[in-house]
Design an enzyme around this catalytic site. Structure first.
Site, mmCIF file in Angstrom:
data_model
loop_
_atom_site.group_PDB
_atom_site.id
_atom_site.type_symbol
_atom_site.label_atom_id
_atom_site.label_comp_id
_atom_site.label_asym_id
_atom_site.label_seq_id
_atom_site.Cartn_x
_atom_site.Cartn_y
_atom_site.Cartn_z
ATOM 1 N N ARG A 191 0.830 -1.202 0.000
ATOM 2 C CA ARG A 191 0.000 0.000 0.000
ATOM 3 C C ARG A 191 0.860 1.246 0.000
ATOM 4 N NH1 ARG A 191 -1.268 2.518 4.710
ATOM 5 N NH2 ARG A 191 -3.437 2.757 4.059
ATOM 6 N N LEU A 192 0.237 2.350 -0.363
ATOM 7 C CA LEU A 192 0.788 3.683 -0.180
ATOM 8 C C LEU A 192 -0.260 4.465 0.597
ATOM 9 C CD1 LEU A 192 2.308 4.682 -3.661
ATOM 10 C CD2 LEU A 192 3.543 4.607 -1.502
ATOM 11 N N ASP A 193 0.167 5.238 1.577
ATOM 12 C CA ASP A 193 -0.780 6.018 2.362
ATOM 13 C C ASP A 193 -1.620 6.918 1.465
ATOM 14 O OD1 ASP A 193 0.200 4.940 4.701
ATOM 15 O OD2 ASP A 193 1.664 6.535 5.003
ATOM 16 N N LYS A 194 -2.783 7.293 1.954
ATOM 17 C CA LYS A 194 -3.671 8.172 1.198
ATOM 18 C C LYS A 194 -2.984 9.472 0.773
ATOM 19 C CE LYS A 194 -8.343 10.123 1.388
ATOM 20 N NZ LYS A 194 -9.587 10.235 2.193
#
Length: 276
Positions: free
Chosen positions: A105-108
């Site tokens: 994932r990548l943070d928002k």
């Protein structure tokens, strides 16, 4: 499209590709008259073309979807989840016709390169921290970077009850640095910077392993090339598919006590001594 052997699949191979049995077992199904193609009994050597309906014991078979590997330039605001309740989820953002899920994932508030696939096996191989697969980021912070900042970030920062692994950190300009990680701790770079009293104002992932973001436009995606996948498979060949925790010795569960049924027959109950 003209039907040729080039755009068809042998009946045995087609049946086995759906995962229900081996090619040899598929051959037996055919010989036993349990397979039909478009309603007609199948024979050994038949070819399956796009649009053909193959049934085994009256049940229609569908070939497994093509294995896909996508590189996506995630914009800020997109959430790396497949949860349909999240309006800005990454699946909706990409709009791919096949069902895909993100690798990691990548943070928002972060942006940049992320992989998506329908291949669960490679997800595990890439994600395991113990496999040391590199991820490169370009990070901008809220104040000038010092040599001390670079040195401390490189040698490890205590966060989340551990110390981050040593990593390569290079200054790009007064407030921007490049960092290459082999870990994937939750919000790792932001937490590392916060520990040194810096705030991340922009975080962009530019590389995962051998795949670079390069000229992929923000919000755009592309399929990984055969050469890229060949090298990824080579790099993950010796990777563990299981959680690192599984390497630890599991606690032995105490042996279950033997169940001894109670004797309910009063004739065999020990006689109680009468109180005097």
């Amino acid at each position: 499209m003209k039907k040729t052997n080039e755009n068809s699949t042998n009946i045995n191979k087609f049946i086995s590709s759906t995962g229900i049995c081996s090619r040899r077992e598929a051959e037996k199904f055919i010989l036993d008259g349990k397979v039909t193609i478009n309603g007609k009994p199948a024979q050994l050597g038949n070819r399956i073309f796009e649009g053909d309906i193959v049934k085994v014991n009256g049940q229609s078979l569908k070939a497994k979807p093509k294995t896909l590997y996508i590189a996506y330039n995630k914009p800020v605001g997109i959430v790396c989840t497949t949860d349909s309740k999240e309006r800005n989820n990454i699946v909706n953002a990409i709009g791919h016709p096949e069902r895909l899920f993100p690798i990691g994932r990548l943070d928002k508030p972060s942006q940049g390169l992320i992989f998506l696939t329908n291949d669960g096996d490679i997800v595990n191989k890439i994600l395991r921290a113990g496999n040391n697969h590199e991820k490169e980021y370009v990070v901008t912070v809220d104040k000038p970077i010092t040599p001390e900042f670079i040195q401390k970030m490189s040698n490890g920062i205590p966060i989340l009850g551990t110390t981050t692994k040593k990593c390569l950190v290079e200054m790009v300009n007064k407030t921007t640095f490049k960092i290459i990680l082999t870990q994937g701790l939750n919000r790792q770079i932001r937490r590392m910077c916060e520990y040194l009293n810096y705030e991340v104002t922009k975080l962009k992932r530019t590389r995962i392993m051998n795949v670079h973001l390069e000229r992929l436009a923000e919000g755009a995606w592309r399929e990984l090339t055969d050469d890229e996948m060949s090298l990824i498979n080579e790099m993950t060949a010796a990777s563990s598919k299981t959680e690192e925790a599984s390497k630890n010795v599991q606690k032995k569960t105490p042996p279950k006590k033997k169940f001894i049924p109670k004797n309910t027959d009063k004739r065999f109950q020990p006689k109680r001594k009468k109180r005097r």
